[in-house]
Design a protein around this motif. Structure first.
Motif, PDB file in Angstrom:
ATOM      1  N   LEU A  13      32.119  38.569  37.272  1.00  0.00           N
ATOM      2  CA  LEU A  13      32.350  38.023  38.691  1.00  0.00           C
ATOM      3  C   LEU A  13      31.063  38.409  39.437  1.00  0.00           C
ATOM      4  N   ALA A  14      30.535  39.792  39.211  1.00  0.00           N
ATOM      5  CA  ALA A  14      29.436  40.374  39.917  1.00  0.00           C
ATOM      6  C   ALA A  14      28.204  39.618  39.393  1.00  0.00           C
ATOM      7  N   THR A  15      28.124  38.973  38.248  1.00  0.00           N
ATOM      8  CA  THR A  15      27.097  38.238  37.729  1.00  0.00           C
ATOM      9  C   THR A  15      26.948  36.711  38.481  1.00  0.00           C
ATOM     10  N   LEU A  75      43.317  43.393  32.989  1.00  0.00           N
ATOM     11  CA  LEU A  75      42.794  41.987  32.949  1.00  0.00           C
ATOM     12  C   LEU A  75      41.678  41.664  34.024  1.00  0.00           C
ATOM     13  N   GLY A  76      42.408  42.273  35.493  1.00  0.00           N
ATOM     14  CA  GLY A  76      41.441  41.742  36.686  1.00  0.00           C
ATOM     15  C   GLY A  76      40.329  42.728  36.724  1.00  0.00           C
ATOM     16  N   ALA A  94      38.762  45.515  44.009  1.00  0.00           N
ATOM     17  CA  ALA A  94      37.938  46.135  43.297  1.00  0.00           C
ATOM     18  C   ALA A  94      37.891  47.663  43.544  1.00  0.00           C
ATOM     19  N   ALA A  95      37.871  47.783  44.916  1.00  0.00           N
ATOM     20  CA  ALA A  95      37.808  49.253  45.506  1.00  0.00           C
ATOM     21  C   ALA A  95      39.048  49.950  45.298  1.00  0.00           C
ATOM     22  N   GLY A 109      48.261  37.794  35.438  1.00  0.00           N
ATOM     23  CA  GLY A 109      48.200  39.073  34.789  1.00  0.00           C
ATOM     24  C   GLY A 109      46.990  39.871  35.140  1.00  0.00           C
ATOM     25  N   LEU A 110      46.283  39.414  36.205  1.00  0.00           N
ATOM     26  CA  LEU A 110      44.934  40.053  36.954  1.00  0.00           C
ATOM     27  C   LEU A 110      45.308  41.086  38.029  1.00  0.00           C
TER      28      LEU A 110
END
Length: 137
Positions: free
Chosen positions: A111-113, A103-104, A50-51, A82-83
């Motif tokens: 995911l954060a939730t 897509l990722g 994510a970073a 495809g992520l």
């Protein structure tokens, strides 16, 4: 009725739809998609990416308890779905970077939730496990 009830009702309706399909694994998003996303390594790798772009060795340092074999397999699975994308640079030796694909990136908010829910409820879940394991639950 709170938001949880409405979400539960929606999930029940979706489950009924999947049952109508005979819970065919290839048609069931739970088994086809969430099975992979629910893997502990997948989640950690997506968070690490994510970073920004990461090389294999950097990912391996960030997640020290994953074996090289499991990291390789999980990266391949994420690329297949495809992520993530894999970028090879023509250096000697070749260097490879992994990045979240669009897509990722679209997975990060849900995911954060889920991570927030996990953090918020982790202590209660651990206590429940302890009670159960002691035969009290």
């Amino acid at each position: 009725m709170g938001q949880g009830y409405a979400a539960g009702t929606d999930l029940s309706a979706k489950f009924a739809d999947w049952q109508a399909l005979g819970l065919d694994a290839s048609q069931c998003p739970i088994r086809d998609v969430l099975d992979q996303l629910g893997d502990k390594w997948t989640t950690l790798i997506v968070i690490a990416l994510a970073a920004g772009a990461q090389r294999f060795s950097a990912l391996n340092r960030q997640i020290p308890d994953i074996s090289k074999r499991m990291l390789t397999q999980t990266l391949r699975d994420l690329e297949r779905d495809g992520l993530i994308t894999r970028h090879v640079f023509p250096t000697k030796p070749p260097s490879v970077e992994y990045r979240l694909a669009p897509l990722g990136r679209s997975l990060l908010d849900p995911l954060a939730t889920l991570i927030g829910w996990s953090e918020q409820n982790h202590a209660e879940i651990r206590q429940s496990r302890s009670r159960f394991d002691e035969g009290v639950g």
